[in-house]
Design a protein around this motif. Structure first.
Motif, PDB file in Angstrom:
ATOM      1  N   GLU A   1       0.833  -1.199   0.000  1.00 10.01           N
ATOM      2  CA  GLU A   1       0.000   0.000   0.000  1.00 10.01           C
ATOM      3  C   GLU A   1       0.873   1.257   0.000  1.00 10.01           C
ATOM      4  OE1 GLU A   1      -3.727   1.321   2.710  1.00 10.01           O
ATOM      5  OE2 GLU A   1      -3.321  -0.818   2.526  1.00 10.01           O
ATOM      6  N   ILE A   2       1.889   1.235   0.854  1.00  5.31           N
ATOM      7  CA  ILE A   2       2.763   2.413   0.943  1.00  5.31           C
ATOM      8  C   ILE A   2       3.459   2.669  -0.386  1.00  5.31           C
ATOM      9  CG2 ILE A   2       4.868   3.288   2.001  1.00  5.31           C
ATOM     10  CD1 ILE A   2       4.055   1.891   4.535  1.00  5.31           C
ATOM     11  N   ILE A   3       3.983   1.590  -0.981  1.00  7.68           N
ATOM     12  CA  ILE A   3       4.713   1.765  -2.241  1.00  7.68           C
ATOM     13  C   ILE A   3       3.816   2.367  -3.302  1.00  7.68           C
ATOM     14  CG2 ILE A   3       5.788   0.495  -4.122  1.00  7.68           C
ATOM     15  CD1 ILE A   3       6.830  -1.452  -1.975  1.00  7.68           C
ATOM     16  N   PHE A   4       2.599   1.853  -3.380  1.00  7.39           N
ATOM     17  CA  PHE A   4       1.734   2.364  -4.443  1.00  7.39           C
ATOM     18  C   PHE A   4       1.300   3.799  -4.182  1.00  7.39           C
ATOM     19  CE2 PHE A   4       1.563  -1.837  -6.119  1.00  7.39           C
ATOM     20  CZ  PHE A   4       1.273  -1.640  -7.450  1.00  7.39           C
ATOM     21  N   ILE A   5       1.059   4.101  -2.936  1.00  8.98           N
ATOM     22  CA  ILE A   5       0.672   5.480  -2.636  1.00  8.98           C
ATOM     23  C   ILE A   5       1.804   6.437  -3.004  1.00  8.98           C
ATOM     24  CG2 ILE A   5       0.496   7.012  -0.648  1.00  8.98           C
ATOM     25  CD1 ILE A   5      -2.139   6.220  -1.230  1.00  8.98           C
ATOM     26  N   VAL A   6       3.035   6.049  -2.703  1.00 11.06           N
ATOM     27  CA  VAL A   6       4.170   6.932  -3.031  1.00 11.06           C
ATOM     28  C   VAL A   6       4.318   7.070  -4.540  1.00 11.06           C
ATOM     29  CG1 VAL A   6       6.665   7.152  -2.870  1.00 11.06           C
ATOM     30  CG2 VAL A   6       5.368   6.476  -0.881  1.00 11.06           C
ATOM     31  N   LEU A   7       4.152   5.935  -5.227  1.00  9.70           N
ATOM     32  CA  LEU A   7       4.243   6.002  -6.691  1.00  9.70           C
ATOM     33  C   LEU A   7       3.196   6.949  -7.259  1.00  9.70           C
ATOM     34  CD1 LEU A   7       4.920   2.389  -7.975  1.00  9.70           C
ATOM     35  CD2 LEU A   7       6.348   4.410  -8.154  1.00  9.70           C
ATOM     36  N   ILE A   8       1.985   6.779  -6.792  1.00  8.05           N
ATOM     37  CA  ILE A   8       0.911   7.637  -7.300  1.00  8.05           C
ATOM     38  C   ILE A   8       1.204   9.095  -6.967  1.00  8.05           C
ATOM     39  CG2 ILE A   8      -1.514   8.200  -7.001  1.00  8.05           C
ATOM     40  CD1 ILE A   8      -2.084   5.256  -6.712  1.00  8.05           C
ATOM     41  N   ALA A   9       1.748   9.326  -5.785  1.00  2.00           N
ATOM     42  CA  ALA A   9       2.030  10.701  -5.383  1.00  2.00           C
ATOM     43  C   ALA A   9       3.063  11.336  -6.315  1.00  2.00           C
ATOM     44  CB  ALA A   9       2.525  10.730  -3.943  1.00  2.00           C
ATOM     45  N   VAL A  10       4.094  10.574  -6.652  1.00  3.80           N
ATOM     46  CA  VAL A  10       5.110  11.115  -7.564  1.00  3.80           C
ATOM     47  C   VAL A  10       4.500  11.410  -8.921  1.00  3.80           C
ATOM     48  CG1 VAL A  10       7.249  10.571  -8.759  1.00  3.80           C
ATOM     49  CG2 VAL A  10       6.989   9.975  -6.369  1.00  3.80           C
ATOM     50  N   PHE A  11       3.686  10.482  -9.353  1.00  2.12           N
ATOM     51  CA  PHE A  11       3.015  10.652 -10.638  1.00  2.12           C
ATOM     52  C   PHE A  11       2.165  11.920 -10.645  1.00  2.12           C
ATOM     53  CE2 PHE A  11       0.371   9.217 -14.158  1.00  2.12           C
ATOM     54  CZ  PHE A  11       1.349   8.675 -14.970  1.00  2.12           C
ATOM     55  N   ILE A  12       1.434  12.112  -9.560  1.00  2.20           N
ATOM     56  CA  ILE A  12       0.587  13.288  -9.435  1.00  2.20           C
ATOM     57  C   ILE A  12       1.430  14.556  -9.493  1.00  2.20           C
ATOM     58  CG2 ILE A  12      -0.890  14.536  -7.828  1.00  2.20           C
ATOM     59  CD1 ILE A  12      -2.032  12.042  -9.244  1.00  2.20           C
ATOM     60  N   ASP A  13       2.561  14.494  -8.836  1.00  2.00           N
ATOM     61  CA  ASP A  13       3.445  15.640  -8.828  1.00  2.00           C
ATOM     62  C   ASP A  13       3.827  16.041 -10.248  1.00  2.00           C
ATOM     63  OD1 ASP A  13       3.859  16.783  -6.465  1.00  2.00           O
ATOM     64  OD2 ASP A  13       5.963  16.179  -6.245  1.00  2.00           O
ATOM     65  N   LEU A  14       4.106  15.026 -11.071  1.00  2.00           N
ATOM     66  CA  LEU A  14       4.460  15.330 -12.455  1.00  2.00           C
ATOM     67  C   LEU A  14       3.277  15.883 -13.226  1.00  2.00           C
ATOM     68  CD1 LEU A  14       6.676  12.257 -13.307  1.00  2.00           C
ATOM     69  CD2 LEU A  14       7.367  14.591 -12.784  1.00  2.00           C
ATOM     70  N   LEU A  15       2.091  15.405 -12.888  1.00  2.00           N
ATOM     71  CA  LEU A  15       0.908  15.823 -13.642  1.00  2.00           C
ATOM     72  C   LEU A  15       0.517  17.271 -13.363  1.00  2.00           C
ATOM     73  CD1 LEU A  15      -1.746  12.970 -13.665  1.00  2.00           C
ATOM     74  CD2 LEU A  15      -0.677  14.108 -15.585  1.00  2.00           C
ATOM     75  N   LEU A  16       0.965  17.776 -12.238  1.00  2.00           N
ATOM     76  CA  LEU A  16       0.456  19.086 -11.826  1.00  2.00           C
ATOM     77  C   LEU A  16       0.784  20.178 -12.841  1.00  2.00           C
ATOM     78  CD1 LEU A  16       0.931  19.280  -8.012  1.00  2.00           C
ATOM     79  CD2 LEU A  16      -1.148  19.313  -9.351  1.00  2.00           C
ATOM     80  N   PRO A  17      -0.119  21.068 -13.085  1.00  4.46           N
ATOM     81  CA  PRO A  17       0.054  22.057 -14.148  1.00  4.46           C
ATOM     82  C   PRO A  17       1.126  23.091 -13.852  1.00  4.46           C
ATOM     83  CG  PRO A  17      -1.981  22.451 -12.945  1.00  4.46           C
ATOM     84  CD  PRO A  17      -1.444  21.164 -12.463  1.00  4.46           C
ATOM     85  N   ASN A  18       1.214  23.574 -12.622  1.00  7.27           N
ATOM     86  CA  ASN A  18       2.189  24.647 -12.411  1.00  7.27           C
ATOM     87  C   ASN A  18       2.696  24.631 -10.973  1.00  7.27           C
ATOM     88  OD1 ASN A  18       0.051  25.519 -10.978  1.00  7.27           O
ATOM     89  ND2 ASN A  18       0.182  27.619 -11.649  1.00  7.27           N
ATOM     90  N   ARG A  19       3.586  25.525 -10.705  1.00  8.45           N
ATOM     91  CA  ARG A  19       4.218  25.572  -9.382  1.00  8.45           C
ATOM     92  C   ARG A  19       3.275  26.104  -8.312  1.00  8.45           C
ATOM     93  NH1 ARG A  19       8.344  22.351  -9.389  1.00  8.45           N
ATOM     94  NH2 ARG A  19       7.146  21.441 -11.066  1.00  8.45           N
ATOM     95  N   ALA A  20       2.341  26.904  -8.732  1.00 13.03           N
ATOM     96  CA  ALA A  20       1.518  27.613  -7.743  1.00 13.03           C
ATOM     97  C   ALA A  20       0.788  26.634  -6.831  1.00 13.03           C
ATOM     98  CB  ALA A  20       0.532  28.515  -8.455  1.00 13.03           C
ATOM     99  N   MET A  21       0.289  25.561  -7.436  1.00 13.66           N
ATOM    100  CA  MET A  21      -0.501  24.617  -6.651  1.00 13.66           C
ATOM    101  C   MET A  21       0.377  23.569  -5.949  1.00 13.66           C
ATOM    102  SD  MET A  21      -3.725  25.263  -7.083  1.00 13.66           S
ATOM    103  CE  MET A  21      -4.698  26.349  -8.097  1.00 13.66           C
ATOM    104  N   GLU A  22       1.641  23.558  -6.327  1.00 19.34           N
ATOM    105  CA  GLU A  22       2.434  22.401  -5.952  1.00 19.34           C
ATOM    106  C   GLU A  22       2.511  22.204  -4.445  1.00 19.34           C
ATOM    107  OE1 GLU A  22       6.033  21.824  -8.318  1.00 19.34           O
ATOM    108  OE2 GLU A  22       6.915  21.018  -6.498  1.00 19.34           O
ATOM    109  N   ARG A  23       2.766  23.281  -3.729  1.00 18.66           N
ATOM    110  CA  ARG A  23       2.951  23.137  -2.280  1.00 18.66           C
ATOM    111  C   ARG A  23       1.709  22.531  -1.629  1.00 18.66           C
ATOM    112  NH1 ARG A  23       4.201  28.397   0.417  1.00 18.66           N
ATOM    113  NH2 ARG A  23       2.645  29.139  -1.046  1.00 18.66           N
ATOM    114  N   TYR A  24       0.552  23.009  -2.079  1.00 21.29           N
ATOM    115  CA  TYR A  24      -0.685  22.538  -1.457  1.00 21.29           C
ATOM    116  C   TYR A  24      -0.932  21.071  -1.770  1.00 21.29           C
ATOM    117  CZ  TYR A  24      -1.168  27.466  -0.789  1.00 21.29           C
ATOM    118  OH  TYR A  24      -0.934  28.745  -0.399  1.00 21.29           O
TER     119      TYR A  24
END
Lengths: 277, 129
Positions: free
Chosen positions: A10-33
């Motif tokens: 579960e942990i591994i997949f959550i981290v993978l998805i999180a990294v993936f999401i990070d790449l998907l994000l449109p811009n820096r403004a939202m990144e921190r949140y």
């Protein structure tokens, strides 16, 4: 060790998805949140075995919280929830009303019983009062100010006289409804219904009863409901009718019941009534 | 080859905007906005494919679907807020664009609230009272 493997996966997949999401994000403004929320999720996953030990219902709690927050985010319209609340309120109101109606019916029956016993001197077994809300008045109230303006109306009064022993029936004529010990016997069950619209025709039938007692013999021995509207045949017709009319008058005076609308039903004499039941 | 289509679309739109801007700034803005919408719509299908794969993975790996739903919500909010803010910024309304972005951030934080509350509850239970 099974739970450990599951937990790690579960942990591994959550981290993978999180990294993936990070790449998907449109811009820096939202990144921190976004990173904050995702890291919270990872923390939650890491904590999940601990939570399983400490609170068994953590998952349900989380799901409930998410459901409510997502509803609040615009999933369901607030008007729907208002509707639900209104429906609940209406249900509660109806329940309260029916309870109040039942209580009022009991109280009215108790007082009617006392009055009948006092004025006729007869023992009354029980009095049942059926109340209903007047539909016409409910509608009038709706157009007016407040919905709960429905007025209770006595729709049916059932008077059951205490039974008298068979040997006393012979003394019925002399009693004429006055002697406490005698004349109740013929009138085993009296049903008085106060319903002007529906039962006015039947009250005529009850009054016809004195002229043609023979016709009611069959109905009297039958079921009480079938016999409604008819005064049962008894050995002492006059005593029964006088008692019935006495009760009718009493109810008319004390409870504002129109005598035309009063329906008096009597079962047959004692033996027949017992056979009917 | 899709990237060529998108880049071509963007280049044509840029040239058009530059040409029209002198005469009609209003139309220039409309062209820019519609180009943005077109590219966005084009990408939505791709994003849908990615999300499907993610859901499939989460389903297989036993990750709670509620986590994945939260993450997807966050991505959606981020994308939509970003898109709207950029269009508004193109029109020159910087302040409105920043308000839209702020709304997106607030909504993302709202999603975090249940998670935070549960984590804090667990921590409080962990500590001896």
């Amino acid at each position: 060790m099974n739970w450990l493997a599951e937990w790690l996966r579960e942990i591994i997949f959550i981290v993978l998805i999180a990294v993936f999401i990070d790449l998907l994000l449109p811009n820096r403004a939202m990144e921190r949140y976004v990173k904050f929320v995702v890291s919270l999720l990872i923390l939650l996953t890491l904590l999940s075995p601990v939570m399983r030990f400490f609170s068994a219902d953590a998952k349900d709690q989380l799901e409930a919280a998410f459901a409510t927050s997502w509803d609040g985010l615009g999933g369901d319209s607030p008007g729907q929830s208002t509707e639900a609340i209104l429906q609940q309120g209406e249900k509660l109101r109806q329940k309260q009303e029916s309870e109040a109606l039942a209580w009022a019916g009991e109280e009215a029956a108790r007082q009617m019983k006392q009055q009948i016993e006092r004025s006729t001197g007869q023992q009354v077994d029980r009095v049942t009062v059926k109340l209903r809300t007047e539909p016409a008045k409910v509608q009038a109230g709706d157009t007016g100010t407040s919905p709960p303006a429905a007025e209770p109306v006595i729709s049916e009064v059932e008077v059951v006289m205490a039974q008298v022993k068979p040997e006393e029936e012979g003394a019925d004529p002399g009693a004429a409804g006055r002697g406490p010990e005698v004349s109740i016997a013929p009138v085993d069950k009296i049903k008085i219904s106060v319903n002007t619209k529906e039962n006015s025709g039947e009250s005529g039938g009850a009054q016809d009863q004195t002229e043609s007692p023979a016709s009611t013999a069959m109905a009297g021995s039958g079921d009480d409901d079938i016999a409604s509207g008819e005064l049962a045949e008894s050995r002492d017709q006059s005593a029964a009718t006088s008692l019935v009319s006495q009760i009718e008058e009493l109810l008319q005076q004390n409870w504002g019941v129109d005598k035309e609308a009063v329906m008096v039903i009597g079962a047959a004499n004692l033996n027949e009534a017992n056979a009917g039941r | 080859m899709e990237i060529i289509q998108i880049v071509g679309l963007g280049l044509i739109a840029t040239v058009l905007v530059l040409v029209v801007k002198e005469q009609k700034p209003m139309f220039a803005f409309l062209i820019a906005a519609s180009t943005g919408v077109l590219i966005f719509l084009y990408l939505i299908g791709k994003i849908g494919g990615i999300i499907e794969v993610l859901e499939d993975l989460a389903d297989k790996s036993g990750v709670q679907m509620i986590y994945l739903k939260t993450i997807l919500k966050i991505i959606g909010i981020a994308y939509i807020a970003e898109f709207g803010a950029q269009i508004v910024r193109d029109a020159g309304q910087e302040s409105i664009a920043s308000k839209i972005e702020m709304a997106g951030k607030v909504l993302i934080m709202v999603l975090a609230i249940p998670i935070i509350s549960i984590i804090i509850e667990t921590v409080i239970k962990l500590l001896p009272a």
